[in-house]
Design a protein around this motif. Sequence first.
Motif, PDB file in Angstrom:
ATOM      1  N   GLU A 140      12.756   9.893  -3.130  1.00  0.00           N
ATOM      2  CA  GLU A 140      11.510   9.227  -2.753  1.00  0.00           C
ATOM      3  C   GLU A 140      10.430   9.382  -3.820  1.00  0.00           C
ATOM      4  O   GLU A 140       9.347   8.839  -3.714  1.00  0.00           O
ATOM      5  N   GLY A 141      10.737  10.129  -4.856  1.00  0.00           N
ATOM      6  CA  GLY A 141       9.785  10.399  -5.927  1.00  0.00           C
ATOM      7  C   GLY A 141       9.200  11.785  -5.769  1.00  0.00           C
ATOM      8  O   GLY A 141       9.145  12.343  -4.683  1.00  0.00           O
ATOM      9  N   GLY A 142       8.794  12.347  -6.846  1.00  0.00           N
ATOM     10  CA  GLY A 142       8.195  13.670  -6.820  1.00  0.00           C
ATOM     11  C   GLY A 142       9.220  14.772  -7.030  1.00  0.00           C
ATOM     12  O   GLY A 142      10.428  14.545  -6.965  1.00  0.00           O
ATOM     13  N   ASP A 143       8.693  15.943  -7.322  1.00  0.00           N
ATOM     14  CA  ASP A 143       9.512  17.132  -7.543  1.00  0.00           C
ATOM     15  C   ASP A 143       9.172  18.180  -6.512  1.00  0.00           C
ATOM     16  O   ASP A 143       8.073  18.212  -5.975  1.00  0.00           O
ATOM     17  N   LEU A 144      10.107  19.062  -6.275  1.00  0.00           N
ATOM     18  CA  LEU A 144       9.920  20.180  -5.368  1.00  0.00           C
ATOM     19  C   LEU A 144      10.625  21.380  -5.982  1.00  0.00           C
ATOM     20  O   LEU A 144      11.772  21.279  -6.411  1.00  0.00           O
ATOM     21  N   VAL A 145       9.918  22.501  -6.059  1.00  0.00           N
ATOM     22  CA  VAL A 145      10.532  23.742  -6.515  1.00  0.00           C
ATOM     23  C   VAL A 145      10.607  24.661  -5.299  1.00  0.00           C
ATOM     24  O   VAL A 145       9.588  24.927  -4.656  1.00  0.00           O
ATOM     25  N   ALA A 146      11.830  25.109  -4.976  1.00  0.00           N
ATOM     26  CA  ALA A 146      12.021  25.930  -3.783  1.00  0.00           C
ATOM     27  C   ALA A 146      13.276  26.780  -3.954  1.00  0.00           C
ATOM     28  O   ALA A 146      14.143  26.486  -4.770  1.00  0.00           O
ATOM     29  N   ARG A 147      13.358  27.841  -3.159  1.00  0.00           N
ATOM     30  CA  ARG A 147      14.510  28.728  -3.156  1.00  0.00           C
ATOM     31  C   ARG A 147      15.477  28.281  -2.060  1.00  0.00           C
ATOM     32  O   ARG A 147      15.067  28.018  -0.934  1.00  0.00           O
ATOM     33  N   ILE A 148      16.752  28.178  -2.400  1.00  0.00           N
ATOM     34  CA  ILE A 148      17.762  27.790  -1.410  1.00  0.00           C
ATOM     35  C   ILE A 148      18.070  28.993  -0.532  1.00  0.00           C
ATOM     36  O   ILE A 148      18.477  30.041  -1.022  1.00  0.00           O
ATOM     37  N   LEU A 149      17.862  28.842   0.776  1.00  0.00           N
ATOM     38  CA  LEU A 149      18.148  29.905   1.741  1.00  0.00           C
ATOM     39  C   LEU A 149      19.529  29.750   2.365  1.00  0.00           C
ATOM     40  O   LEU A 149      20.226  30.733   2.598  1.00  0.00           O
ATOM     41  N   ALA A 150      19.908  28.502   2.663  1.00  0.00           N
ATOM     42  CA  ALA A 150      21.200  28.232   3.304  1.00  0.00           C
ATOM     43  C   ALA A 150      21.614  26.799   2.993  1.00  0.00           C
ATOM     44  O   ALA A 150      20.774  25.936   2.746  1.00  0.00           O
ATOM     45  N   VAL A 151      22.920  26.581   3.039  1.00  0.00           N
ATOM     46  CA  VAL A 151      23.483  25.268   2.747  1.00  0.00           C
ATOM     47  C   VAL A 151      24.512  24.936   3.815  1.00  0.00           C
ATOM     48  O   VAL A 151      25.315  25.785   4.190  1.00  0.00           O
ATOM     49  N   ASP A 152      24.467  23.707   4.325  1.00  0.00           N
ATOM     50  CA  ASP A 152      25.523  23.225   5.204  1.00  0.00           C
ATOM     51  C   ASP A 152      25.926  21.833   4.732  1.00  0.00           C
ATOM     52  O   ASP A 152      25.464  21.378   3.689  1.00  0.00           O
ATOM     53  N   GLU A 153      26.764  21.149   5.477  1.00  0.00           N
ATOM     54  CA  GLU A 153      27.279  19.850   5.042  1.00  0.00           C
ATOM     55  C   GLU A 153      26.193  18.783   4.929  1.00  0.00           C
ATOM     56  O   GLU A 153      26.329  17.850   4.149  1.00  0.00           O
ATOM     57  N   ASP A 154      25.110  18.911   5.710  1.00  0.00           N
ATOM     58  CA  ASP A 154      24.089  17.876   5.730  1.00  0.00           C
ATOM     59  C   ASP A 154      22.907  18.140   4.819  1.00  0.00           C
ATOM     60  O   ASP A 154      22.212  17.215   4.409  1.00  0.00           O
TER      61      ASP A 154
END
Length: 190
Positions: A108-122
């Motif tokens: 959608e545009g723009g950047d985001l800096v963040a720490r990944i806490l958890a990952v799932d299929e979605d």
Amino acid sequence: MSTTQNERLRELLEPLVRSQGLDLEEIAVDSVGRKRVLRVVVDSDTGADLDAVAEVSRSLSARLDETDAMGQGEYTLEVGTPGAERALTEHRHYVRATGRLVRFQLREGGDLVARILAVDEDGLDLEVPGVKGRKATTRRLALADVEKARVQVEFNRGPDRTGNTENINNTNDTDKSDDEFVDMKEEEEA
């Protein structure tokens, strides 16, 4: 190098890499003057140490010598790991980056800096750092909303996937407290 040649190299080398418990992440053939360089990037969920990279390099070299996959001309084989600021392009890359700070370029545009806490299929559960003394916030990000993602280098990063909060760049024995180091120094001086 055409896609067909790249696919042939992948078909030849990937089973060998997988048999050693690694994933074949990337193959690239570059021309450097008159020489060609075959760069192979490998990784695994637990990382690939120097011994694993050396072993897979020997195996790949032997397999390439048995075939004409690189043609008759000279080439150099370089085998390595993705590096500190790796691009995240596969689901497994996001899983491996859990606990790491990542720069996301959003569709959608723009950047985001963040720490990944958890990952799932979605998608991803993220911790977005607070700005100007504000607390960090959590956010859910769908994988479909990510255009590009790249791990950021941190010199004093937070806890890793195991909850370890030690500075990963500290080469001292992190199992010892400061008092133990003082005691050791006093013993050495005595």
